[in-house]
Motif scaffolding. Structure first.
Motif, PDB file in Angstrom:
ATOM      1  N   ARG A 167       0.836  -1.198   0.000  1.00  0.00           N
ATOM      2  CA  ARG A 167       0.000   0.000   0.000  1.00  0.00           C
ATOM      3  C   ARG A 167       0.870   1.246   0.000  1.00  0.00           C
ATOM      4  N   SER A 168       0.612   2.148  -0.936  1.00  0.00           N
ATOM      5  CA  SER A 168       1.305   3.435  -0.969  1.00  0.00           C
ATOM      6  C   SER A 168       0.666   4.349   0.069  1.00  0.00           C
ATOM      7  N   LEU A 169       1.489   4.897   0.970  1.00  0.00           N
ATOM      8  CA  LEU A 169       0.957   5.650   2.101  1.00  0.00           C
ATOM      9  C   LEU A 169       0.978   7.159   1.907  1.00  0.00           C
ATOM     10  N   LEU A 170       2.097   7.717   1.446  1.00  0.00           N
ATOM     11  CA  LEU A 170       2.160   9.164   1.271  1.00  0.00           C
ATOM     12  C   LEU A 170       3.193   9.552   0.228  1.00  0.00           C
ATOM     13  N   ARG A 171       2.899  10.649  -0.408  1.00  0.00           N
ATOM     14  CA  ARG A 171       3.788  11.209  -1.427  1.00  0.00           C
ATOM     15  C   ARG A 171       4.614  12.325  -0.796  1.00  0.00           C
ATOM     16  N   ILE A 172       5.884  12.408  -1.181  1.00  0.00           N
ATOM     17  CA  ILE A 172       6.795  13.396  -0.585  1.00  0.00           C
ATOM     18  C   ILE A 172       7.476  14.174  -1.703  1.00  0.00           C
ATOM     19  N   GLY A 173       7.389  15.486  -1.651  1.00  0.00           N
ATOM     20  CA  GLY A 173       7.999  16.328  -2.667  1.00  0.00           C
ATOM     21  C   GLY A 173       9.502  16.469  -2.467  1.00  0.00           C
ATOM     22  N   PRO A 174      10.218  16.895  -3.493  1.00  0.00           N
ATOM     23  CA  PRO A 174      11.677  17.041  -3.410  1.00  0.00           C
ATOM     24  C   PRO A 174      12.154  17.983  -2.312  1.00  0.00           C
ATOM     25  N   GLY A 175      11.364  19.006  -1.981  1.00  0.00           N
ATOM     26  CA  GLY A 175      11.774  19.992  -0.997  1.00  0.00           C
ATOM     27  C   GLY A 175      11.931  19.461   0.416  1.00  0.00           C
ATOM     28  N   ALA A 176      11.459  18.247   0.664  1.00  0.00           N
ATOM     29  CA  ALA A 176      11.576  17.662   2.002  1.00  0.00           C
ATOM     30  C   ALA A 176      12.975  17.121   2.265  1.00  0.00           C
ATOM     31  N   PHE A 177      13.838  17.126   1.238  1.00  0.00           N
ATOM     32  CA  PHE A 177      15.166  16.521   1.346  1.00  0.00           C
ATOM     33  C   PHE A 177      16.276  17.530   1.081  1.00  0.00           C
ATOM     34  N   THR A 178      17.454  17.204   1.593  1.00  0.00           N
ATOM     35  CA  THR A 178      18.682  17.931   1.277  1.00  0.00           C
ATOM     36  C   THR A 178      19.735  16.910   0.846  1.00  0.00           C
TER      37      THR A 178
END
Length: 269
Positions: A167-178
């Motif tokens: 099950r896919s739970l959540l999508r995360i955009g690129p800005g959440a990472f460094t």
């Protein structure tokens, strides 16, 4: 004072820093004291800290030696942290169990460049695992949970869903990472289930799935020539003129078993 760690491209490092995303991941995992947890690629400990506080003791697998002392310094006093400085592709998850009945929970922000090999390494140890919460490139997660008939339904979809509820739970955009990756990420939950689709010969099943999707534009009669006979297609009640993406996970298991067993005997490979 610790020197800030520069993310290394060769390790595929993208460090999560968004506190809102971290909180949602912790909520999805819902770790509890006494559970056997292992985190793959803890990085700078964004997710690690909350997991360690929740369970009291935690194993982590980190290949980058330069991250180990900063992890110990940051997380000292929060619980028992065991750091394994090894390649996750060679790590034996089953060895973490304290008994044959215990199941390990896996958490990981997987490097995009080796995510598929890591997934298959984990699946090979699924008998020891309770669940997996993995952060991956969104495209990979979409393929893992894809349904028959879609363009992205393929070998990864079938192999994952044969052993696990996904099950896919959540999508995360690129800005959440460094540093920010060039693609979106997603978190998937995998729950291994023993004999979800019982297989007489898992290796033969894997070969059939790989061959079918390796030439997905061809009919199964052509792509599986040498692996499945006309009689075996008939026994499985599957039309050999169909193409790979039209078969369900159940039908792949049925076809593999028909190709493996004949009158209760194993056929020649």
């Amino acid at each position: 004072m610790l020197t800030p760690h520069q993310p290394r491209k060769r390790f595929g490092q993208n460090f999560l820093h968004d506190q809102g995303v971290i909180a949602r991941i912790h909520a999805a995992i819902a770790a509890r004291p006494g559970e056997r947890l292992v985190e793959i690629g803890p990085g700078q400990g964004a997710i690690t800290a909350g997991l360690l506080e929740a369970v009291g003791e935690l194993d982590v697998v980190e290949l980058d030696r330069d991250l180990i002392e900063p992890l110990r310094a940051r997380l000292g006093g929060r619980g028992t942290l065991r750091i394994h400085n090894v390649d996750a592709l060679k790590f034996d998850l089953c060895a973490l169990r304290q008994g044959p009945e215990e199941r390990v929970r896996v958490v990981g922000n997987l490097p995009y460049n080796i995510s598929t090999p890591l997934l298959f390494h984990f699946l090979a140890q699924s008998r020891c695992l309770a669940d997996l919460h993995l952060m991956l490139q969104k495209e990979v997660v979409d393929r893992m949970v894809a349904e028959p008939g879609s363009k992205i339904y393929g070998r990864l979809s079938v192999m994952v869903q044969t052993q696990c509820r996904a099950r896919s739970l959540l999508r995360i955009g690129p800005g959440a990472f460094t540093p920010a990756p060039k693609v979106d990420s997603a978190v998937v939950r995998l729950e291994p289930v023993a004999d979800l689709y019982p297989l007489a010969d898992p290796e033969r099943h894997a070969r059939i799935v790989a061959a079918a999707f390796g030439q997905r534009r061809k009919t199964l009669r052509n792509s599986l020539s040498g692996l499945v006979t006309p009689e075996q297609f008939e026994r499985a009640e599957i039309d050999p003129m169909r193409r790979a993406e039209t078969l369900s996970v159940t039908e792949y298991a049925t076809l593999a078993n028909a190709a493996t067993c004949q009158d209760g005997q194993k056929t020649e490979n």
